[in-house]
Enzyme design. Sequence first.
Site, PDB file in Angstrom:
ATOM      1  N   GLU A  94       0.812  -1.208   0.000  1.00 54.17           N
ATOM      2  CA  GLU A  94       0.000   0.000   0.000  1.00 54.17           C
ATOM      3  C   GLU A  94       0.848   1.262   0.000  1.00 54.17           C
ATOM      4  O   GLU A  94       2.022   1.242   0.395  1.00 54.17           O
ATOM      5  CB  GLU A  94      -0.934  -0.005   1.193  1.00 54.17           C
ATOM      6  CG  GLU A  94      -0.212  -0.215   2.495  1.00 54.17           C
ATOM      7  CD  GLU A  94      -1.154  -0.599   3.624  1.00 54.17           C
ATOM      8  OE1 GLU A  94      -2.086  -1.392   3.397  1.00 54.17           O
ATOM      9  OE2 GLU A  94      -0.941  -0.086   4.716  1.00 54.17           O
ATOM     10  N   CYS A 107       3.743   8.208   1.084  1.00 58.05           N
ATOM     11  CA  CYS A 107       4.349   7.177   1.925  1.00 58.05           C
ATOM     12  C   CYS A 107       4.336   5.882   1.107  1.00 58.05           C
ATOM     13  O   CYS A 107       3.292   5.426   0.658  1.00 58.05           O
ATOM     14  CB  CYS A 107       3.517   7.050   3.206  1.00 58.05           C
ATOM     15  SG  CYS A 107       4.085   5.732   4.274  1.00 58.05           S
ATOM     16  N   CYS A 114       7.037  -7.598   5.981  1.00 53.38           N
ATOM     17  CA  CYS A 114       8.301  -7.140   6.544  1.00 53.38           C
ATOM     18  C   CYS A 114       8.899  -8.248   7.388  1.00 53.38           C
ATOM     19  O   CYS A 114       8.200  -8.853   8.203  1.00 53.38           O
ATOM     20  CB  CYS A 114       8.092  -5.893   7.392  1.00 53.38           C
ATOM     21  SG  CYS A 114       9.627  -5.291   8.122  1.00 53.38           S
ATOM     22  N   CYS A 118       8.196  -6.113  14.214  1.00 58.34           N
ATOM     23  CA  CYS A 118       7.960  -5.299  15.417  1.00 58.34           C
ATOM     24  C   CYS A 118       6.539  -5.594  15.919  1.00 58.34           C
ATOM     25  O   CYS A 118       5.592  -5.601  15.120  1.00 58.34           O
ATOM     26  CB  CYS A 118       8.118  -3.815  15.093  1.00 58.34           C
ATOM     27  SG  CYS A 118       9.689  -3.435  14.306  1.00 58.34           S
ATOM     28  N   CYS A 121       3.345  -3.339  14.995  1.00 57.20           N
ATOM     29  CA  CYS A 121       3.182  -2.920  13.601  1.00 57.20           C
ATOM     30  C   CYS A 121       2.303  -3.896  12.836  1.00 57.20           C
ATOM     31  O   CYS A 121       2.508  -5.113  12.908  1.00 57.20           O
ATOM     32  CB  CYS A 121       4.562  -2.808  12.950  1.00 57.20           C
ATOM     33  SG  CYS A 121       4.488  -2.508  11.181  1.00 57.20           S
ATOM     34  N   GLY A 164       7.342  -2.649   4.882  1.00 59.78           N
ATOM     35  CA  GLY A 164       8.664  -3.174   4.596  1.00 59.78           C
ATOM     36  C   GLY A 164       9.804  -2.414   5.231  1.00 59.78           C
ATOM     37  O   GLY A 164       9.659  -1.274   5.677  1.00 59.78           O
ATOM     38  N   GLU A 165      10.942  -3.069   5.266  1.00 52.10           N
ATOM     39  CA  GLU A 165      12.169  -2.487   5.799  1.00 52.10           C
ATOM     40  C   GLU A 165      13.066  -2.127   4.599  1.00 52.10           C
ATOM     41  O   GLU A 165      13.658  -3.014   3.970  1.00 52.10           O
ATOM     42  CB  GLU A 165      12.845  -3.514   6.731  1.00 52.10           C
ATOM     43  CG  GLU A 165      14.261  -3.173   7.144  1.00 52.10           C
ATOM     44  CD  GLU A 165      14.451  -1.727   7.602  1.00 52.10           C
ATOM     45  OE1 GLU A 165      13.783  -1.311   8.554  1.00 52.10           O
ATOM     46  OE2 GLU A 165      15.279  -1.037   7.002  1.00 52.10           O
ATOM     47  N   SER A 196      13.301   5.391   6.042  1.00 50.38           N
ATOM     48  CA  SER A 196      13.129   5.046   7.452  1.00 50.38           C
ATOM     49  C   SER A 196      13.564   3.606   7.669  1.00 50.38           C
ATOM     50  O   SER A 196      13.178   2.711   6.916  1.00 50.38           O
ATOM     51  CB  SER A 196      11.655   5.208   7.820  1.00 50.38           C
ATOM     52  OG  SER A 196      11.428   4.816   9.159  1.00 50.38           O
ATOM     53  N   SER A 219      14.028   4.280  13.296  1.00 57.45           N
ATOM     54  CA  SER A 219      12.908   3.924  14.166  1.00 57.45           C
ATOM     55  C   SER A 219      13.472   3.457  15.497  1.00 57.45           C
ATOM     56  O   SER A 219      13.835   2.303  15.656  1.00 57.45           O
ATOM     57  CB  SER A 219      12.062   2.826  13.509  1.00 57.45           C
ATOM     58  OG  SER A 219      11.421   3.364  12.381  1.00 57.45           O
ATOM     59  N   LEU A 220      13.540   4.387  16.426  1.00 57.56           N
ATOM     60  CA  LEU A 220      14.226   4.120  17.691  1.00 57.56           C
ATOM     61  C   LEU A 220      13.283   3.435  18.689  1.00 57.56           C
ATOM     62  O   LEU A 220      13.521   2.315  19.113  1.00 57.56           O
ATOM     63  CB  LEU A 220      14.743   5.456  18.237  1.00 57.56           C
ATOM     64  CG  LEU A 220      15.880   5.418  19.235  1.00 57.56           C
ATOM     65  CD1 LEU A 220      17.099   4.727  18.667  1.00 57.56           C
ATOM     66  CD2 LEU A 220      16.237   6.854  19.654  1.00 57.56           C
ATOM     67  N   HIS A 221      12.252   4.145  19.093  1.00 56.57           N
ATOM     68  CA  HIS A 221      11.158   3.644  19.954  1.00 56.57           C
ATOM     69  C   HIS A 221      11.578   3.269  21.369  1.00 56.57           C
ATOM     70  O   HIS A 221      10.710   3.111  22.238  1.00 56.57           O
ATOM     71  CB  HIS A 221      10.430   2.442  19.325  1.00 56.57           C
ATOM     72  CG  HIS A 221      10.019   2.645  17.906  1.00 56.57           C
ATOM     73  ND1 HIS A 221       9.595   3.858  17.422  1.00 56.57           N
ATOM     74  CD2 HIS A 221       9.970   1.796  16.846  1.00 56.57           C
ATOM     75  CE1 HIS A 221       9.311   3.746  16.137  1.00 56.57           C
ATOM     76  NE2 HIS A 221       9.532   2.516  15.760  1.00 56.57           N
ATOM     77  N   ASN A 295      -0.841   4.286  16.347  1.00 57.98           N
ATOM     78  CA  ASN A 295      -2.081   4.084  15.607  1.00 57.98           C
ATOM     79  C   ASN A 295      -2.549   2.657  15.922  1.00 57.98           C
ATOM     80  O   ASN A 295      -1.886   1.710  15.513  1.00 57.98           O
ATOM     81  CB  ASN A 295      -1.782   4.240  14.116  1.00 57.98           C
ATOM     82  CG  ASN A 295      -3.010   4.635  13.338  1.00 57.98           C
ATOM     83  OD1 ASN A 295      -4.129   4.312  13.724  1.00 57.98           O
ATOM     84  ND2 ASN A 295      -2.805   5.318  12.242  1.00 57.98           N
ATOM     85  N   CYS A 338       0.691   2.541   8.049  1.00 63.69           N
ATOM     86  CA  CYS A 338       0.991   1.653   6.933  1.00 63.69           C
ATOM     87  C   CYS A 338       0.857   0.196   7.345  1.00 63.69           C
ATOM     88  O   CYS A 338       1.195  -0.177   8.440  1.00 63.69           O
ATOM     89  CB  CYS A 338       2.346   1.992   6.365  1.00 63.69           C
ATOM     90  SG  CYS A 338       2.205   3.507   5.424  1.00 63.69           S
TER      91      CYS A 338
HETATM   92  N1  SAH Z   1      10.408  -0.568   8.369  1.00 59.18           N
HETATM   93  C1  SAH Z   1      10.776   0.788   8.419  1.00 59.18           C
HETATM   94  C2  SAH Z   1       9.874   1.708   7.612  1.00 59.18           C
HETATM   95  C3  SAH Z   1       8.412   1.422   7.633  1.00 59.18           C
HETATM   96  S1  SAH Z   1       7.589   1.673   9.183  1.00 59.18           S
HETATM   97  C4  SAH Z   1      10.865   1.256   9.855  1.00 59.18           C
HETATM   98  O1  SAH Z   1      10.418   0.553  10.750  1.00 59.18           O
HETATM   99  O2  SAH Z   1      11.426   2.328  10.054  1.00 59.18           O
HETATM  100  C5  SAH Z   1       7.533   3.433   9.278  1.00 59.18           C
HETATM  101  C6  SAH Z   1       7.305   3.976  10.684  1.00 59.18           C
HETATM  102  O3  SAH Z   1       5.979   3.667  11.133  1.00 59.18           O
HETATM  103  C7  SAH Z   1       8.262   3.354  11.686  1.00 59.18           C
HETATM  104  O4  SAH Z   1       8.846   4.347  12.494  1.00 59.18           O
HETATM  105  C8  SAH Z   1       7.349   2.447  12.446  1.00 59.18           C
HETATM  106  O5  SAH Z   1       7.841   2.153  13.699  1.00 59.18           O
HETATM  107  C9  SAH Z   1       6.046   3.218  12.460  1.00 59.18           C
HETATM  108  N2  SAH Z   1       4.869   2.414  12.805  1.00 59.18           N
HETATM  109  C10 SAH Z   1       4.655   1.116  12.586  1.00 59.18           C
HETATM  110  N3  SAH Z   1       3.454   0.739  13.094  1.00 59.18           N
HETATM  111  C11 SAH Z   1       2.899   1.826  13.635  1.00 59.18           C
HETATM  112  C12 SAH Z   1       1.659   2.076  14.310  1.00 59.18           C
HETATM  113  N4  SAH Z   1       0.771   1.132  14.487  1.00 59.18           N
HETATM  114  N5  SAH Z   1       1.421   3.332  14.761  1.00 59.18           N
HETATM  115  C13 SAH Z   1       2.331   4.319  14.557  1.00 59.18           C
HETATM  116  N6  SAH Z   1       3.493   4.154  13.901  1.00 59.18           N
HETATM  117  C14 SAH Z   1       3.793   2.912  13.461  1.00 59.18           C
HETATM  118 FE1  SF4 Z   2       8.893  -3.772   9.620  1.00 65.08          FE
HETATM  119 FE2  SF4 Z   2       9.064  -1.181  10.159  1.00 65.08          FE
HETATM  120 FE3  SF4 Z   2       6.820  -2.576  10.756  1.00 65.08          FE
HETATM  121 FE4  SF4 Z   2       9.050  -2.985  12.158  1.00 65.08          FE
HETATM  122  S1  SF4 Z   2       7.864  -1.071  12.047  1.00 65.08           S
HETATM  123  S2  SF4 Z   2       7.682  -4.588  11.324  1.00 65.08           S
HETATM  124  S3  SF4 Z   2      10.616  -2.725  10.610  1.00 65.08           S
HETATM  125  S4  SF4 Z   2       7.620  -2.162   8.727  1.00 65.08           S
END
Ligand code: SAH
Ligand code: SF4
Length: 360
Positions: A94, A107, A114, A118, A121, A164-165, A196, A219-221, A295, A338
């Site tokens: 998407e 985006c 992926c 995580c 996600c 995806g990553e 990202s 993507s630190l978190h 989200n 996403c």
């Molecule tokens: N895989 C890569 C890029 C795609 S995710 C990455 O993880 O950086 C893009 C961003 O969306 C990342 O920072 C990810 O942690 C965040 N993300 C994923 N799921 C989410 C959610 N449910 N709510 C808010 N942000 C989210």
């Molecule tokens: Fe993959 Fe990024 Fe989602 Fe983690 S946050 S599962 S790296 S798309």
Amino acid sequence: MSESKPAVLSLSAADLEAWLIANGAPTYRRRQLSGWIARGAASFEEMHDIPKPLRTALDRQFRLTSLRTVATTQADRGLTSKTLYELDGGHSVEAVVMRYADRSTLCISSQAGCPIGCPFCATGKFPFGRNLKAHEIVEQAMDAVRLLAGESRRLTHVVFMGMGEPMANYQAVVESVRHLAGTDLLGISPRRIVVSTSGLIPRIEQLGGEQLPVTLAISLHAARDELRDVLVPINRKYPLEKLITASQGYAEKTGRRVSYEWVLLAGVNDTERDAKELGRLLRRKLAHVNLIPFNPVEDTPYRAPDRAAIRHFKELVESQGLNVTVRDTRGRDADAACGQLHERVMRERTVAQAARVQGA
Ligand code: SAH
Ligand code: SF4
């Protein structure tokens, strides 16, 4: 539509020119063709300054795009729109278009699914599909260009924050960035392209040597390994200290400030302790922190903090001397974090399949 016809963007400039020569056409037709694609053409037929027989030959030989639209949703009174595409072979990805007063951001997805997984996600919940090819990434942008052209808007920014990553599909992502930035097609400045990553250190180092100063988002978190090992499982392989060294290496090489993403999960990473750890990790670095309110994703144990908690966390991080913004929550009602439209469509398909099986 036949999947056997190659997508025109899958050909290199040299291959397309060779095809033009073989079909008795001058090579400058390639630039004309690119110009039409860059302006959002929906068919070869409408490219009226290309001679009709050549348009017919192009149409017989190629597809303008390999992507098939499966579903679209709108949110924010039409300012956000999301499209689910089916790829050749059946996987789907998407892309989300976000319209602002002064820019339009896409985006984009780099993989179907992926492999990182995580736990918060939506994308990570499905089995990994496959890497996208460079042209499949570029075609998402071309479709957005087409959509925006109809609204007299231009695509100005691209963020690799879809499914995806990106760093796990390195070659195709770099090639697609070169295409998006190239003046033949869109000419989007690499500064307006954000890649990202969950933190694949060797690829971050490699990206720093590409002479392609895209904005890097990490993507630190979490700012302690014990928590990040859970939230971003690749951390077990590439832990925090080394990740920050690699990211700051990128900042120094490119002169670009790195963006650190922090999805706020109530009670998990939004506490005073987290803010302090984040401050310690990034103080005096060429860095910007983006706080993303979670989200909600079904079947996960996570919740988004309330507004007051978000504000409090932001203030705590700011008081440590860091630059912080809270990302707006565009597209909540469009399944727009996403992976979420994909998730809904997949769920509906599964339900429909189950119903068929039961009915059979
Ligand atoms: N895989 C890569 C890029 C795609 S995710 C990455 O993880 O950086 C893009 C961003 O969306 C990342 O920072 C990810 O942690 C965040 N993300 C994923 N799921 C989410 C959610 N449910 N709510 C808010 N942000 C989210
Ligand atoms: Fe993959 Fe990024 Fe989602 Fe983690 S946050 S599962 S790296 S798309």
